[in-house]
Write a protein that holds these residues in place. Sequence first.
Motif, PDB file in Angstrom:
ATOM      1  N   GLU A  67       0.824  -1.209   0.000  1.00 33.20           N
ATOM      2  CA  GLU A  67       0.000   0.000   0.000  1.00 33.20           C
ATOM      3  C   GLU A  67       0.862   1.265   0.000  1.00 33.20           C
ATOM      4  O   GLU A  67       0.512   2.248  -0.654  1.00 33.20           O
ATOM      5  CB  GLU A  67      -0.939   0.004   1.211  1.00 33.20           C
ATOM      6  CG  GLU A  67      -2.050  -1.017   1.101  1.00 33.20           C
ATOM      7  CD  GLU A  67      -2.841  -1.160   2.384  1.00 33.20           C
ATOM      8  OE1 GLU A  67      -4.078  -1.119   2.304  1.00 33.20           O
ATOM      9  OE2 GLU A  67      -2.224  -1.309   3.463  1.00 33.20           O
ATOM     10  N   VAL A  68       1.970   1.240   0.701  1.00 35.43           N
ATOM     11  CA  VAL A  68       2.878   2.390   0.700  1.00 35.43           C
ATOM     12  C   VAL A  68       3.463   2.589  -0.698  1.00 35.43           C
ATOM     13  O   VAL A  68       3.519   3.717  -1.197  1.00 35.43           O
ATOM     14  CB  VAL A  68       3.992   2.218   1.759  1.00 35.43           C
ATOM     15  CG1 VAL A  68       5.051   3.303   1.616  1.00 35.43           C
ATOM     16  CG2 VAL A  68       3.394   2.230   3.166  1.00 35.43           C
ATOM     17  N   LEU A  69       3.858   1.512  -1.347  1.00 28.03           N
ATOM     18  CA  LEU A  69       4.373   1.616  -2.713  1.00 28.03           C
ATOM     19  C   LEU A  69       3.306   2.151  -3.671  1.00 28.03           C
ATOM     20  O   LEU A  69       3.587   2.999  -4.523  1.00 28.03           O
ATOM     21  CB  LEU A  69       4.859   0.251  -3.211  1.00 28.03           C
ATOM     22  CG  LEU A  69       6.164  -0.259  -2.644  1.00 28.03           C
ATOM     23  CD1 LEU A  69       6.435  -1.675  -3.141  1.00 28.03           C
ATOM     24  CD2 LEU A  69       7.306   0.664  -3.004  1.00 28.03           C
ATOM     25  N   GLN A  70       2.087   1.682  -3.518  1.00 27.68           N
ATOM     26  CA  GLN A  70       0.989   2.162  -4.365  1.00 27.68           C
ATOM     27  C   GLN A  70       0.755   3.650  -4.148  1.00 27.68           C
ATOM     28  O   GLN A  70       0.518   4.396  -5.101  1.00 27.68           O
ATOM     29  CB  GLN A  70      -0.283   1.368  -4.083  1.00 27.68           C
ATOM     30  CG  GLN A  70      -0.213  -0.052  -4.552  1.00 27.68           C
ATOM     31  CD  GLN A  70      -1.363  -0.910  -4.024  1.00 27.68           C
ATOM     32  OE1 GLN A  70      -1.980  -0.610  -3.004  1.00 27.68           O
ATOM     33  NE2 GLN A  70      -1.633  -1.996  -4.733  1.00 27.68           N
TER      34      GLN A  70
ATOM     35  N   PRO B 284     -11.587   7.617  -2.191  1.00 28.99           N
ATOM     36  CA  PRO B 284     -11.197   6.582  -3.151  1.00 28.99           C
ATOM     37  C   PRO B 284      -9.751   6.675  -3.626  1.00 28.99           C
ATOM     38  O   PRO B 284      -9.185   5.682  -4.061  1.00 28.99           O
ATOM     39  CB  PRO B 284     -12.166   6.797  -4.321  1.00 28.99           C
ATOM     40  CG  PRO B 284     -12.521   8.253  -4.249  1.00 28.99           C
ATOM     41  CD  PRO B 284     -12.519   8.586  -2.770  1.00 28.99           C
ATOM     42  N   ASN B 285      -9.153   7.879  -3.526  1.00 33.26           N
ATOM     43  CA  ASN B 285      -7.789   8.065  -4.024  1.00 33.26           C
ATOM     44  C   ASN B 285      -7.222   9.390  -3.519  1.00 33.26           C
ATOM     45  O   ASN B 285      -7.933  10.178  -2.879  1.00 33.26           O
ATOM     46  CB  ASN B 285      -7.745   8.010  -5.552  1.00 33.26           C
ATOM     47  CG  ASN B 285      -8.721   8.978  -6.191  1.00 33.26           C
ATOM     48  OD1 ASN B 285      -8.840  10.139  -5.785  1.00 33.26           O
ATOM     49  ND2 ASN B 285      -9.438   8.512  -7.198  1.00 33.26           N
ATOM     50  N   GLY B 286      -5.953   9.610  -3.819  1.00 34.77           N
ATOM     51  CA  GLY B 286      -5.280  10.822  -3.365  1.00 34.77           C
ATOM     52  C   GLY B 286      -5.872  12.090  -3.949  1.00 34.77           C
ATOM     53  O   GLY B 286      -5.946  13.118  -3.280  1.00 34.77           O
ATOM     54  N   ARG B 287      -6.306  12.030  -5.200  1.00 34.85           N
ATOM     55  CA  ARG B 287      -6.922  13.205  -5.829  1.00 34.85           C
ATOM     56  C   ARG B 287      -8.166  13.652  -5.042  1.00 34.85           C
ATOM     57  O   ARG B 287      -8.390  14.838  -4.842  1.00 34.85           O
ATOM     58  CB  ARG B 287      -7.287  12.903  -7.274  1.00 34.85           C
ATOM     59  CG  ARG B 287      -7.851  14.107  -8.010  1.00 34.85           C
ATOM     60  CD  ARG B 287      -8.138  13.793  -9.471  1.00 34.85           C
ATOM     61  NE  ARG B 287      -6.940  13.456 -10.226  1.00 34.85           N
ATOM     62  CZ  ARG B 287      -6.071  14.346 -10.693  1.00 34.85           C
ATOM     63  NH1 ARG B 287      -6.258  15.626 -10.487  1.00 34.85           N
ATOM     64  NH2 ARG B 287      -5.022  13.941 -11.382  1.00 34.85           N
ATOM     65  N   ALA B 288      -8.954  12.696  -4.566  1.00 33.70           N
ATOM     66  CA  ALA B 288     -10.147  13.021  -3.779  1.00 33.70           C
ATOM     67  C   ALA B 288      -9.773  13.670  -2.448  1.00 33.70           C
ATOM     68  O   ALA B 288     -10.466  14.581  -1.975  1.00 33.70           O
ATOM     69  CB  ALA B 288     -10.985  11.767  -3.554  1.00 33.70           C
ATOM     70  N   VAL B 289      -8.689  13.209  -1.851  1.00 35.28           N
ATOM     71  CA  VAL B 289      -8.202  13.827  -0.605  1.00 35.28           C
ATOM     72  C   VAL B 289      -7.806  15.273  -0.873  1.00 35.28           C
ATOM     73  O   VAL B 289      -8.187  16.186  -0.138  1.00 35.28           O
ATOM     74  CB  VAL B 289      -7.015  13.037  -0.006  1.00 35.28           C
ATOM     75  CG1 VAL B 289      -6.411  13.773   1.185  1.00 35.28           C
ATOM     76  CG2 VAL B 289      -7.445  11.635   0.394  1.00 35.28           C
ATOM     77  N   LEU B 290      -7.055  15.492  -1.950  1.00 32.73           N
ATOM     78  CA  LEU B 290      -6.632  16.858  -2.307  1.00 32.73           C
ATOM     79  C   LEU B 290      -7.826  17.763  -2.566  1.00 32.73           C
ATOM     80  O   LEU B 290      -7.793  18.952  -2.232  1.00 32.73           O
ATOM     81  CB  LEU B 290      -5.722  16.819  -3.538  1.00 32.73           C
ATOM     82  CG  LEU B 290      -4.343  16.207  -3.329  1.00 32.73           C
ATOM     83  CD1 LEU B 290      -3.670  15.951  -4.678  1.00 32.73           C
ATOM     84  CD2 LEU B 290      -3.479  17.094  -2.452  1.00 32.73           C
TER      85      LEU B 290
ATOM     86  N   ALA C 262       5.481  16.147  -1.761  1.00 34.36           N
ATOM     87  CA  ALA C 262       5.165  15.856  -0.350  1.00 34.36           C
ATOM     88  C   ALA C 262       3.664  15.926  -0.100  1.00 34.36           C
ATOM     89  O   ALA C 262       3.093  15.035   0.541  1.00 34.36           O
ATOM     90  CB  ALA C 262       5.912  16.816   0.568  1.00 34.36           C
ATOM     91  N   LEU C 263       3.022  16.957  -0.610  1.00 38.97           N
ATOM     92  CA  LEU C 263       1.569  17.094  -0.425  1.00 38.97           C
ATOM     93  C   LEU C 263       0.839  15.937  -1.102  1.00 38.97           C
ATOM     94  O   LEU C 263      -0.062  15.325  -0.505  1.00 38.97           O
ATOM     95  CB  LEU C 263       1.088  18.437  -0.975  1.00 38.97           C
ATOM     96  CG  LEU C 263      -0.415  18.683  -0.913  1.00 38.97           C
ATOM     97  CD1 LEU C 263      -0.927  18.644   0.523  1.00 38.97           C
ATOM     98  CD2 LEU C 263      -0.746  20.024  -1.571  1.00 38.97           C
ATOM     99  N   CYS C 264       1.222  15.614  -2.327  1.00 37.70           N
ATOM    100  CA  CYS C 264       0.578  14.522  -3.048  1.00 37.70           C
ATOM    101  C   CYS C 264       0.836  13.180  -2.356  1.00 37.70           C
ATOM    102  O   CYS C 264      -0.070  12.341  -2.256  1.00 37.70           O
ATOM    103  CB  CYS C 264       1.057  14.486  -4.495  1.00 37.70           C
ATOM    104  SG  CYS C 264       0.462  15.879  -5.493  1.00 37.70           S
ATOM    105  N   SER C 265       2.048  12.982  -1.854  1.00 41.70           N
ATOM    106  CA  SER C 265       2.373  11.742  -1.142  1.00 41.70           C
ATOM    107  C   SER C 265       1.510  11.592   0.103  1.00 41.70           C
ATOM    108  O   SER C 265       0.979  10.507   0.375  1.00 41.70           O
ATOM    109  CB  SER C 265       3.846  11.714  -0.756  1.00 41.70           C
ATOM    110  OG  SER C 265       4.650  11.614  -1.890  1.00 41.70           O
ATOM    111  N   ASN C 266       1.380  12.656   0.864  1.00 44.52           N
ATOM    112  CA  ASN C 266       0.557  12.602   2.068  1.00 44.52           C
ATOM    113  C   ASN C 266      -0.909  12.342   1.726  1.00 44.52           C
ATOM    114  O   ASN C 266      -1.587  11.567   2.407  1.00 44.52           O
ATOM    115  CB  ASN C 266       0.694  13.893   2.874  1.00 44.52           C
ATOM    116  CG  ASN C 266       2.012  13.972   3.605  1.00 44.52           C
ATOM    117  OD1 ASN C 266       2.665  12.968   3.850  1.00 44.52           O
ATOM    118  ND2 ASN C 266       2.421  15.180   3.953  1.00 44.52           N
ATOM    119  N   ALA C 267      -1.401  12.971   0.671  1.00 43.85           N
ATOM    120  CA  ALA C 267      -2.799  12.769   0.271  1.00 43.85           C
ATOM    121  C   ALA C 267      -3.035  11.318  -0.150  1.00 43.85           C
ATOM    122  O   ALA C 267      -4.042  10.709   0.234  1.00 43.85           O
ATOM    123  CB  ALA C 267      -3.156  13.727  -0.863  1.00 43.85           C
ATOM    124  N   CYS C 268      -2.115  10.751  -0.891  1.00 44.71           N
ATOM    125  CA  CYS C 268      -2.265   9.374  -1.356  1.00 44.71           C
ATOM    126  C   CYS C 268      -2.140   8.383  -0.204  1.00 44.71           C
ATOM    127  O   CYS C 268      -2.845   7.369  -0.161  1.00 44.71           O
ATOM    128  CB  CYS C 268      -1.241   9.080  -2.448  1.00 44.71           C
ATOM    129  SG  CYS C 268      -1.552  10.038  -3.955  1.00 44.71           S
TER     130      CYS C 268
END
Length: 102
Positions: free
Chosen positions: A27-30, A69-75, A46-52
Amino acid sequence: MEYSILAGRDRISLNNGMDLRLLSALEVLQARREAGELAREDRERALCSNACLLARALEKSEDHTPVFPNGRAVLAALTVEEIAALARKWSEFKRENDPELG
């Protein structure tokens, strides 16, 4: 990750209907790969990594389903400050409950 062999606990409650859980190595690799696709500049990584990471670690307490569902949704849903605070909380939890070998 259903359980951790070495961790004391594998999830913590945020006391708002959500939990943060430890992630498997896969999951970390993904999350890292997804962040690489989202970040257009090094300063965004860094921001994208944290969101994902949060997209995988943040779950509903009731049924352990993902909040996002994904990092984009978190952002799209959280502020930079919220992402940073939750990522910091996850990192502290990981450090406390996922002991290093050796």
